[in-house]
Design an enzyme around this catalytic site. Structure first.
Site, short mmCIF file in Angstrom:
data_model
loop_
_atom_site.label_atom_id
_atom_site.label_comp_id
_atom_site.label_asym_id
_atom_site.label_seq_id
_atom_site.Cartn_x
_atom_site.Cartn_y
_atom_site.Cartn_z
CD GLU A 67 30.98 25.89 6.74
OE1 GLU A 67 30.23 25.24 7.51
OE2 GLU A 67 30.71 25.76 5.71
CG PHE A 129 18.95 17.12 8.42
CD1 PHE A 129 18.20 18.17 7.93
CD2 PHE A 129 19.82 17.56 9.47
CE1 PHE A 129 18.78 19.49 7.55
CE2 PHE A 129 19.65 18.78 9.87
CZ PHE A 129 19.26 20.16 8.81
CD GLN A 130 22.99 20.03 8.31
OE1 GLN A 130 23.57 19.61 9.62
NE2 GLN A 130 22.76 21.06 8.12
CE LYS A 179 24.13 14.84 17.97
NZ LYS A 179 23.06 15.85 17.30
CG MET A 498 45.25 35.21 -15.69
SD MET A 498 47.53 35.78 -15.91
CE MET A 498 47.77 36.63 -14.52
#
Length: 585
Positions: A67, A129-130, A179, A498
């Site tokens: 993502e 959940f999630q 949802k 760097m």
């Protein structure tokens, strides 16, 4: 699932058809002209993905492999086109994986909208959940964010999200959609226009302030134009060029502003700041007037603030009033869209021809001084066939091979980024895509994917470090799946370059955890189904670049360069611009 009552379905437009929240979401995208989404499906956004399937002839979905990559792709799409980039992810880890990209877009004023699925409304706060409070998590690094609490709010919120993302100082907006709201059906109505109380970007520029700025310019003798990403966002490059040529003044770009004035323009004195040109930094230090245009006086530009350009007065043009006098006090603030303000500024200057002629006479010695600094200390390197391959040489050859093409260039973050800024002469705005404010390793490759999706006929080149490239290397699978022909040139020195440079210069060459064992990048590319190439000697560079550019699919070209080369010039942390290190002692 929440079952709406009959009263919830009352609507002032009874002829409006019923749709689900997911279907309304798709209609909202189409109303905003969205043609591409970068995303990754999951349970909390599965209903949107189902609706997206029906709209696949109108909206292209690019399935990413992480993502974070999706957000950087949306950034690349947005920055190369000027349109709003769009991301769609699921809840929990899907949403939290977007945070780095959102913060990057926030720092660099990039217009994107990130849509995240969320657990059903009745489970929010129950550690379902999630579940993750992505609105709370992104509050500090987004321009605005929303949790959609009502089905009937969804059309309005979608319209507002795109409006906020693209207007004023652009930035990222997150919309979290539970949802059950995706599933709920009912009548709906999109607003005819967006009107947000308290959010009214001022775009015009105050005419008395413009006149005061012109008075200050014409009364000065050592003027430097300091321009940033605001010129790019506003597409004010033509207006900037007209101002530069009206004044015949030296102009410097920030890292984010490269391409605002063509890199080969005679008045361009190079990038300024920590790894900027000697001429640009000395001009900023010695000027009697700095005209800041769409820039924000950040620490990489100013160096030590209490020693920054003490003898100059300052004009600051910016659409974001909170950026003016935030770091450096200015004498003439002008709030407005850069393009609008520069048009007014040029018109006012063009009417004052006699004063402008006197100004040109007064500026002659200054122009000669700045040109002398540029001749004395240009960006330079030496390379012959007996030496190890140098990164600067590779980048210079990449420029020569691509300058005549319709080419977009992205970078990761580190030494290769600074060398590209120094040695690739950008001809136009939106050609150069890099992570400036946040300095995000892993940005460049997915940003190149987004730019390539937006410009399928263009050449898109990602100049990457060996360390940064591995941050989002999984997106090679995305390139192969969708036949996205990005060209990746890895500047491979086997170090986190760097950080190693700082360790060498300021920490007694104690290379603590900066040397890396890397894979064979050519074979890694082939394992994904892409093409892998490699160059280790000077005489191989041109042929590898030619082969890379001639191929129709994604290519990874691994350029193995000197391990301990440094980026110069360099302004050490805490030093003034006048205290540059010009070369290794």
């Amino acid at each position: 699932m929440h079952k709406p009552s009959a009263s919830e379905f009352r609507d002032p437009r009874p002829d409006q058809p019923f749709k689900s929240g997911a279907e309304i979401f798709i209609e909202g995208l189409l109303r905003e002209g969205v043609d591409t989404i970068f995303g990754y499906p999951g349970g909390a956004c599965i209903h949107i993905y189902d609706a997206l399937y029906a709209a696949r002839d109108h909206i292209r979905h690019i399935l990413v492999r992480h993502e974070q990559g999706a957000v950087h792709m949306a950034e690349g799409y947005a920055r190369s086109t000027g349109k709003v980039g769009v991301v769609l992810v699921t809840s929990g880890p899907g949403a939290t994986n977007t945070v780095t990209g959102i913060a990057d877009a926030y720092m660099d004023s990039c217009p994107i909208v990130v849509f995240s699925g969320q657990v059903p409304t009745h489970l929010i706060g129950n550690d379902a959940f999630q579940e993750a409070d992505i609105v709370g998590i992104t509050r500090a690094c987004s321009k605005h964010n929303y949790l959609v609490k009502s089905f009937h709010d969804l059309p309005r919120i979608m319209a507002e999200a795109f409006y906020i993302a693209r207007t004023g100082r652009p930035g990222p907006v997150l919309v979290d959609i539970p949802k059950d709201i995706q599933q709920q059906r009912g009548p709906y109505a999109f607003p005819d226009r967006v009107n947000l109380r308290g959010y009214k970007p001022h775009l015009a520029g105050h005419v008395p302030a413009v006149r005061k700025a012109v008075d200050l310019i014409l009364g000065s003798q050592r003027v430097i134009l300091y321009t940033g990403g605001g010129v790019i966002h506003s597409m004010a490059h033509e207006e900037l060029r007209r101002l530069v040529e009206l004044l015949d003044a030296p102009c410097t770009n920030t890292l984010m502003g490269l391409g605002g004035l063509p890199g080969e323009h005679p008045n361009f004195v190079g990038m300024l700041g920590m790894h900027g040109s000697y001429a640009a930094n000395m001009a900023m230090d010695q000027a009697d007037l700095i005209v800041a245009i769409g820039a924000r006086f950040d620490d990489r530009v100013t160096g030590r603030l209490d020693k920054f350009s003490l003898g100059s007065r300052k004009i600051h043009i910016d659409v974001d009033p909170t950026s003016i006098s935030k770091n450096v006090r200015v004498d003439v603030p002008i709030v407005g869209d850069v393009r609008n303000v520069l048009r007014k500024l040029c018109a006012e200057l063009a009417e004052r021809t006699k004063e402008l002629a006197v100004f040109h006479d007064h500026m002659r010695a200054w122009r000669e001084q700045v040109a002398g600094w540029a001749r004395e200390h240009p960006f330079s390197f030496s390379q012959d066939s007996t030496q190890e391959l140098k990164a600067q040489f590779v980048i210079a050859r990449l420029y020569e091979h691509t300058k005549a093409r319709d080419c977009f260039v992205t970078t990761e973050v580190g030494q290769h980024q600074m060398w590209t800024a120094q040695f690739y002469k950008f001809a136009r705005p939106r050609q150069w895509l890099t992570s400036g404010g946040l300095g995000t390793m892993g940005y460049g490759f997915p940003a190149a994917v987004g730019a390539q999706v937006a410009h399928p006929q263009a050449t898109v080149l990602c100049v990457a470090g060996d360390g940064s490239f591995l941050m989002n290397v999984q997106e090679l699978a995305t390139c192969v799946q969708y036949r996205i022909p990005v060209k990746i040139a890895i500047i491979n020195n086997g170090f986190l370059g760097m950080v190693r440079q700082w360790q060498q210069l300021f920490h007694g060459s104690r290379y603590s955890e900066t040397e890396q064992v890397q894979p064979d990048f050519a074979k890694l590319a082939e394992a994904f189904g892409a093409v892998g190439l490699r160059a280790t000697r000077v005489e191989e560079v041109d042929s590898v670049i030619e082969r890379m550019l001639a191929m129709g699919g994604p290519v990874v070209a691994d350029f193995v360069v000197a391990k301990e080369d440094n980026v110069y010039p360099m302004v050490p942390a805490g030093a003034a611009l006048s205290e540059m290190i010009l070369e290794k002692k």
